[in-house]
Design an enzyme around this catalytic site. Structure first.
Site, PDB file in Angstrom:
ATOM      1  N   GLY A   1      33.208  46.639  44.416  1.00  0.00           N
ATOM      2  CA  GLY A   1      33.439  45.416  43.668  1.00  0.00           C
ATOM      3  C   GLY A   1      34.460  45.644  42.569  1.00  0.00           C
ATOM      4  N   CYS A   2      35.016  44.564  42.044  1.00  0.00           N
ATOM      5  CA  CYS A   2      36.072  44.685  41.039  1.00  0.00           C
ATOM      6  C   CYS A   2      35.525  45.212  39.713  1.00  0.00           C
ATOM      7  CB  CYS A   2      36.780  43.346  40.848  1.00  0.00           C
ATOM      8  SG  CYS A   2      35.689  41.927  40.601  1.00  0.00           S
TER       9      CYS A   2
END
Length: 331
Positions: free
Chosen positions: A141-142
């Site tokens: 995920g970012c």
């Protein structure tokens, strides 16, 4: 150089558009196709106007598995919404022609397989040798990417407490707006959300635990009035005798051979990473307390560009292949 044929599931979203942009410039990509049921028959530039005249092709309603199976090196990226790829997985496997599963390299941008031990967790700047030859890669995920970069060099010290605040742009919520993510409702606002309970925590805690650190993490994500970018700040107590110079030296050593991680002076700048595969890191220390700041593009290093890095490493290519591009400063 190895030649690959690529299919992107969910190519009409922001992640799909970024994959199309990066992969269209990749010297190892021989062909590039993308699905988007609701946009089938439309050219890619209908959803991604910046690709007009640069990336040819149209969205397909369903994957052409026979065409992919005909490739010597087939590659599948999934940019489907969270939960959708995992739900479709049994159906997809059943539809693959004989022999495709064994040859197919898959990189999933969603959260569906990030905690699945059968998939390689694709954090490229942590033990990148794990990626070589990998065929099932779960892209991080970012937020998780930014937090990992901030915290992994601290694992040996095991600080007694870690407080992280991290702001993200509106594109991190995807192309479909909601009351809380639609840009007009946040363009002149700033707020916290999912306080102490964001889904990316699980990825980070698992990685740190694998390094022997049951990290006491307190994470507050924030919604910022920008389109792209993440800016994360981690604060923690320092071991005795560690000053700003020693803290910086630790991060310089940790990322010395990581091309897309830059140690910078002062504060990192989100705009300096926008549209690129870079993450910028800076540190500060005073009075026994340390701070690490990370800036990156949530759609770049935090998503599609990191996915292309994973492809490069899986194929045995230099990780910067097709990705050596500056950001779009000043934003």
């Amino acid at each position: 150089m190895t030649s690959v044929d690529v299919l992107i599931l969910g190519a009409s979203g922001y992640g799909g558009g970024e994959l199309l942009r990066w992969l269209s410039m990749h010297p190892a990509v021989a062909s590039l196709r993308g699905t988007a049921r609701s946009h089938a028959g439309k050219p890619f530039h209908a959803q991604h106007p910046h690709l007009r005249g640069l990336v040819e092709g149209t969205f397909e309603a369903t994957p052409d598995w026979e065409a992919l199976a005909a490739s010597e090196r087939p590659v599948l990226f999934s940019a489907l919404p969270h939960g959708e790829f995992g739900k479709l997985w049994p159906e997809l496997e059943a539809a693959w022609p004989a022999g495709l599963a064994e040859r197919l390299t898959i990189i999933d941008l969603s959260a569906d397989f990030r905690l699945d031990p059968a998939w390689i967790y694709g954090l490229v700047d942590w033990k990148p040798e794990r990626m070589k030859g990998a065929t099932r890669i779960a892209n991080p995920g970012c937020f998780a990417t930014a937090l990992h970069l901030a915290l992994l060099p601290l694992a040996e010290w095991r600080p007694a407490f870690i407080a992280v605040t991290a702001a993200t742009g509106s594109s991190g919520s995807g192309a479909a707006p909601s009351d809380t993510t639609h840009h007009p409702t946040r363009a002149a606002d700033f707020r916290a959300y999912k306080v102490l309970g964001h889904q990316h925590e699980a990825e980070v805690l698992r990685t740190l635990a694998s390094e022997g650190w049951e990290a006491p993490l307190s994470f507050v994500p924030q919604s910022a009035p920008m389109v792209r970018g993440i800016f994360a700040t981690a604060q923690f107590p320092l071991p005795a005798g560690i000053d700003a110079a020693a803290l910086r030296a630790r991060y310089e050593a940790a990322y010395a051979d990581r091309f897309f991680v830059r140690i910078v002076d002062g504060s990192p700048r989100v705009a300096a990473t926008t549209g690129s595969a870079f993450a910028d890191i800076a540190v500060a220390a005073r009075g026994g307390h340390g701070a690490v700041m990370v800036a990156l593009d949530n759609l770049g290093k935090g998503m599609a560009a990191q996915a292309v890095q994973n492809l490069n490493l899986a194929l045995g290519l230099p990780e910067w292949t097709g990705l050596k591009a500056a950001g779009s400063w000043p934003g």
